[in-house]
Motif scaffolding. Structure first.
Motif, short mmCIF file in Angstrom:
data_model
loop_
_atom_site.label_atom_id
_atom_site.label_comp_id
_atom_site.label_asym_id
_atom_site.label_seq_id
_atom_site.Cartn_x
_atom_site.Cartn_y
_atom_site.Cartn_z
N LEU A 125 0.81 -1.22 0.00
CA LEU A 125 0.00 0.00 0.00
C LEU A 125 0.85 1.27 0.00
CD1 LEU A 125 -2.77 -1.03 2.57
CD2 LEU A 125 -3.00 -0.83 0.09
N LEU A 126 2.16 1.10 0.22
CA LEU A 126 3.08 2.25 0.18
C LEU A 126 3.97 2.23 -1.05
CD1 LEU A 126 4.31 2.30 3.91
CD2 LEU A 126 2.45 3.61 2.90
N THR A 127 3.89 1.19 -1.86
CA THR A 127 4.82 1.03 -2.98
C THR A 127 4.06 1.09 -4.31
OG1 THR A 127 4.66 -1.37 -2.63
CG2 THR A 127 6.57 -0.25 -1.72
N PRO A 128 4.34 2.09 -5.15
CA PRO A 128 3.68 2.16 -6.45
C PRO A 128 3.98 0.91 -7.28
CG PRO A 128 4.82 4.21 -5.92
CD PRO A 128 5.25 3.20 -4.91
N PRO A 129 3.12 0.57 -8.24
CA PRO A 129 2.07 1.44 -8.80
C PRO A 129 0.73 1.43 -8.06
CG PRO A 129 2.22 -0.56 -10.08
CD PRO A 129 3.32 -0.65 -9.06
N LEU A 130 0.40 0.37 -7.30
CA LEU A 130 -0.93 0.34 -6.69
C LEU A 130 -1.02 1.35 -5.55
CD1 LEU A 130 -3.48 -1.18 -7.34
CD2 LEU A 130 -2.92 -2.82 -5.55
N ALA A 131 -0.25 1.18 -4.48
CA ALA A 131 0.00 2.18 -3.43
C ALA A 131 -1.24 2.99 -3.03
CB ALA A 131 1.11 3.11 -3.88
N ALA A 132 -2.31 2.31 -2.63
CA ALA A 132 -3.56 3.00 -2.32
C ALA A 132 -3.39 4.01 -1.20
CB ALA A 132 -4.63 1.97 -1.96
#
Length: 426
Positions: free
Chosen positions: A368-375
Motif C-alpha cells: 500500500l506504500l509502494t507504487p504502482p498500486l499504493a492505495a
C-alpha cells in the motif's frame, strides 16, 4: 492460469472480473461450468466471518462522521502534548486506535488525514512529510486487530481468526513504535526551526468538536468494548463488528454530531465499499478453487521443497514474492490468492500457518506504500491536498522501518506467536 490473470490485470480488467475470466477462458479444458462459478461465488459470500468486513467499514464511516475520530485525536493530543513534535506522534497513535476499531488501512488514512493533516501543516511540517507519515501510519489499520485481510486469510486457509488477531497484536505495536522512532528522528529536519510552530487554536480544540469529557470517555470505550469482546471470547469478530457499527451509530445520534442525511450517505458509502470487496472475494474464491482442482498449490509446495532446503530461505523467497505481489495487486485479492498458494508450502517447512499469515499480511500491506498500486499514498495525497512526488520523497525512512520490522517478524517467530507463552491458550 496465473499468467492469464496478470495479463487481464495489466490491461485494466477489474480485479474481480479478471479472476473469473482466468477460469472461464479455460473452462472447457478443465470441465468448469457456469453453474460451478455461480455456486462457488455464492458459497463464498455466505461465509459468516466475511460479514465482519462491511460492518467494520460501516463503523469506520460512522466514527468519522459522528465525532469519535475527533475525540480519539483529542485523546492522542493530550498524551503527546509534552513533545516538541507532538502532532506526528498524535497521527500515529490516532491511526492505531482508528485501525483497532475499523480493520481498514485506507479508512484510517482518510479519517486521520482529514483530522490531523491540516493541523500538522499549520505547525510547520513539510507537506510531503505529512502525507508520508499519514500513509505509513495507516498501515496500523490492518496490522493491529481487528484486520480485514486477516479475516480473509483465516477464512481462506482455515485457521482461527481470533488467534490471528492475537498474533498480530505485538507486531502491530512494534510497527507503531518504529514509526514513532522514525518521526522523533526526522521531526527536526521536516519542521521549520526544528520544533512545531505555535498556533492560535490548539489541536485539542480543533479536533475535539466541543463534546466534552463525556464524549471523550464514550469514544475511548469503543475500542475497549470491541477488542475486549473479541479477546475475552464473549464476541466473535463478526459480532464485534456489528457491536462497533451499532455503537458508532448510537454515539452519532445521541451526540447530535451528524445529520440524518449524512447518516444515510455513510450507509451508502459503506455498502458500496463493502460490495466492492465482497465482489472480489467471490470471484477470487472461484479462482482459488480452480487452482485447487488443478493441484497448483500442491505443485508449488512440492516445487519449493525440491529446490529450497531451508525454511529460512523459503521465508526469504516468500517475502520477495509477496512484496512484489503487493505492489501490483489489491490487498484483499492478493491475500485470497497468495494465502492458499503459499500456506501449504510453509506448513511443509514446519512454519506455523498463523505466523505465516502475519508475514503475508505485512508484506501485502507494505504494498500500500509502494507504487504502482499504493492505495495509501494516493489517499494520503488526496485528503491532505499535496502532490504525490514530494510525498514519495519522504517515504524512504518509513519504508525502511517497515522492512526492518518485517525481517524481525519473519525470523523471530516468537514476536507473532507470543500468545503461546500465555498461561492460557487461545
Amino acid at each position: 492460469m496465473i499468467a492469464l490473470l496478470f495479463i487481464f490485470l495489466l490491461v485494466g480488467v477489474p480485479v474481480g472480473i479478471a479472476f473469473s475470466l482466468a477460469i472461464l477462458v479455460q473452462a472447457d479444458k478443465w470441465n468448469v461450468s457456469l453453474e460451478f462459478v455461480a455456486q462457488t461465488t455464492l458459497d463464498a459470500l455466505l461465509n459468516y466471518p466475511f460479514l465482519a468486513i462491511p460492518l467494520f467499514i460501516l463503523s469506520g464511516e460512522l466514527m468519522s462522521r459522528g465525532g469519535i475520530t475527533r475525540q480519539l485525536v483529542r485523546f492522542s493530543t493530550r498524551l503527546f502534548g509534552w513533545s516538541q513534535a507532538a502532532m506526528g506522534h498524535v497521527m500515529i497513535l490516532a491511526s492505531a486506535i482508528m485501525g483497532a476499531i475499523t480493520g481498514s488501512s485506507v479508512a484510517a488514512v482518510a479519517a486521520i488525514g482529514r483530522a490531523i493533516g491540516p493541523e500538522m501543516l499549520k505547525r510547520g511540517y513539510q507537506p510531503g512529510y505529512v502525507g508520508a507519515l499519514n500513509a505509513s501510519a495507516g498501515l496500523l489499520g490492518v496490522l493491529l486487530p481487528p484486520s480485514i485481510p486477516l479475516i480473509l486469510y483465516g477464512s481462506a486457509v482455515g485457521v482461527s481468526i481470533t488467534t490471528l488477531f492475537l498474533a498480530t497484536l505485538v507486531p502491530g505495536l512494534m510497527f507503531a513504535a518504529a514509526f514513532m522512532i522514525v518521526h522523533a528522528l526526522r521531526a527536526r529536519h521536516v519542521l521549520q526551526g526544528g520544533v512545531e510552530l505555535a498556533v492560535d487554536a490548539s489541536a485539542e480544540s480543533a479536533s475535539a468538536g466541543g463534546n466534552g469529557r463525556f464524549g471523550l470517555v464514550a469514544a475511548l470505550f469503543m475500542p475497549i468494548l470491541v477488542l475486549g469482546g473479541i479477546y475475552s471470547g464473549v464476541l466473535t469478530p463478526t459480532e464485534a463488528a456489528s457491536v462497533a457499527a451499532l455503537y458508532a451509530l448510537f454515539y452519532a445520534i445521541l451526540n447530535r454530531s451528524v445529520r440524518m442525511m449524512e447518516l444515510g450517505d455513510a450507509f451508502v458509502k459503506a455498502a458500496a465499499s463493502g460490495a466492492a470487496i465482497m465482489f472480489i472475494i467471490g470471484f477470487t474464491t472461484v479462482f482459488n478453487r480452480g487452482l485447487v482442482l488443478q493441484q497448483i498449490p500442491q505443485q508449488i509446495a512440492a516445487l519449493s521443497t525440491s529446490y529450497i532446503d531451508s525454511p529460512l530461505v523459503f521465508l526469504l523467497v516468500a517475502n520477495l514474492v509477496l512484496l512484489l505481489v503487493g505492489m501490483f495487486m489489491e490487498t484483499s485479492a492478493a491475500t485470497l490468492l497468495m494465502g492458499p498458494l503459499l500456506a501449504p508450502a510453509a506448513v511443509q517447512y514446519g512454519i506455523d500457518p498463523i505466523h505465516f499469515g502475519i508475514i503475508l499480511v505485512i508484506n501485502i500491506e507494505i504494498g500500500l506504500l509502494t507504487p504502482p498500486l499504493a492505495a495509501n499514498l494516493y489517499v494520503a495525497a488526496l485528503v491532505n491536498k499535496i502532490p504525490l512526488i514530494p510525498l514519495i520523497r519522504q517515504l524512504a525512512w518509513f519504508l525502511g522501518a517497515c522492512l526492518v520490522c518485517l525481517a524481525l517478524v519473519t525470523y523471530v517467530p516468537e514476536i507473532a506467536l507470543w500468545y503461546e507463552f500465555l498461561p492460557w491458550k487461545p
